[in-house]
Scaffold this motif. Structure first.
Motif, PDB file in Angstrom:
ATOM      1  N   UNK A  59       0.809  -1.227   0.000  1.00  0.00           N
ATOM      2  CA  UNK A  59       0.000   0.000   0.000  1.00  0.00           C
ATOM      3  C   UNK A  59       0.837   1.269   0.000  1.00  0.00           C
ATOM      4  N   UNK A  60       2.089   1.159  -0.431  1.00  0.00           N
ATOM      5  CA  UNK A  60       2.957   2.333  -0.450  1.00  0.00           C
ATOM      6  C   UNK A  60       2.647   3.254  -1.632  1.00  0.00           C
ATOM      7  N   UNK A  61       1.957   2.715  -2.635  1.00  0.00           N
ATOM      8  CA  UNK A  61       1.552   3.509  -3.794  1.00  0.00           C
ATOM      9  C   UNK A  61       0.292   2.886  -4.376  1.00  0.00           C
ATOM     10  N   UNK A  62      -0.343   3.600  -5.320  1.00  0.00           N
ATOM     11  CA  UNK A  62      -1.544   3.059  -5.947  1.00  0.00           C
ATOM     12  C   UNK A  62      -1.284   1.748  -6.647  1.00  0.00           C
ATOM     13  N   UNK A  63      -0.116   1.628  -7.294  1.00  0.00           N
ATOM     14  CA  UNK A  63       0.228   0.404  -8.010  1.00  0.00           C
ATOM     15  C   UNK A  63       0.409  -0.782  -7.069  1.00  0.00           C
ATOM     16  N   UNK A  64       0.788  -0.527  -5.829  1.00  0.00           N
ATOM     17  CA  UNK A  64       1.061  -1.609  -4.886  1.00  0.00           C
ATOM     18  C   UNK A  64      -0.017  -1.710  -3.801  1.00  0.00           C
ATOM     19  N   UNK A  65      -1.182  -1.166  -4.083  1.00  0.00           N
ATOM     20  CA  UNK A  65      -2.290  -1.237  -3.126  1.00  0.00           C
ATOM     21  C   UNK A  65      -3.018  -2.572  -3.277  1.00  0.00           C
ATOM     22  N   UNK A  66      -3.081  -3.348  -2.221  1.00  0.00           N
ATOM     23  CA  UNK A  66      -3.668  -4.694  -2.261  1.00  0.00           C
ATOM     24  C   UNK A  66      -5.136  -4.660  -2.669  1.00  0.00           C
TER      25      UNK A  66
END
Length: 206
Positions: free
Chosen positions: A137-144
């Motif tokens: 969840x550190x960025x939009x691309x890595x948001x679960x």
């Protein structure tokens, strides 16, 4: 092999065209769905916090379930209108509510399955849980949440297509004397020439 190729791509070629249209509409619906989820996630409470506890169980309805449900309602209306006008072209064959009720029923069935998939992907104790190491969840691309929502949409879309074709938009094939708008042939073997002739006879009737 030739007979199989003819069966799949000639006799039922219209079904592939319908699936392509349905996929294009579904692709736009995915964008709408994800946009609503992103907005809810940005404006609402923490997605993993409890929205409502289920009595007599250890389970909870969490906010990500609520976000997914809101996104489903919006995207469902979007997809229905586009499928009605573009994919199955049934606007002149059936009433809006007459088609929307089964479309919503199919959507709800897929949504329930999708919520189960969403839970499995986001629950930390699930064997299908997305890795919190990468999806941190550190960025939009890595948001679960976003990836889980996308995965559950991809899994449930084929079921929605089949059920909607056979039930929701069946009116485009059930009108007597009219050719099917979704293709030239059906399982009974009626070809496009016979359908066109039937339509012409119907048009000449006083």
């Amino acid at each position: 092999m030739e007979r199989l190729r003819n069966y799949l791509f000639v006799r039922h070629g219209h079904n592939w065209i319908l699936l392509l249209r349905f996929g294009l509409v579904g692709g736009s619906g995915v964008l709408v769905n994800l946009l609503v989820v992103v907005l809810c996630n940005k404006l609402g409470p923490d997605e993993d916090s409890v929205f409502l506890g289920l009595p007599v169980t250890d389970f909870n309805i969490r906010w990500y379930h609520v976000f997914a449900t809101i996104a489903f309602v919006v995207a469902n209306l979007w997809n229905f209108q586009l499928n009605r006008r573009y994919t199955f072209r049934s606007t002149e064959h059936a009433g809006w509510f007459g088609e929307y009720v089964p479309f919503m029923a199919v959507g709800l069935l897929a949504h329930v399955v999708g919520l189960g998939i969403l839970t499995l992907l986001l629950h930390p104790g699930s064997w299908l849980s997305l890795s919190p190491t990468f999806f941190d969840d550190s960025s939009g691309f890595r948001t679960r949440l976003y990836w889980a929502q996308l995965i559950q949409i991809i899994v449930t879309t084929p079921v929605s297509f089949v059920l909607n074709k056979l039930w929701t938009f069946s009116a485009v094939r059930s009108r007597p004397g009219l050719p099917p708008v979704d293709g030239p042939a059906d399982d009974a073997g009626d070809g496009s020439v016979e359908a066109a002739a039937a339509h012409a006879r119907h048009a000449r009737r006083p």
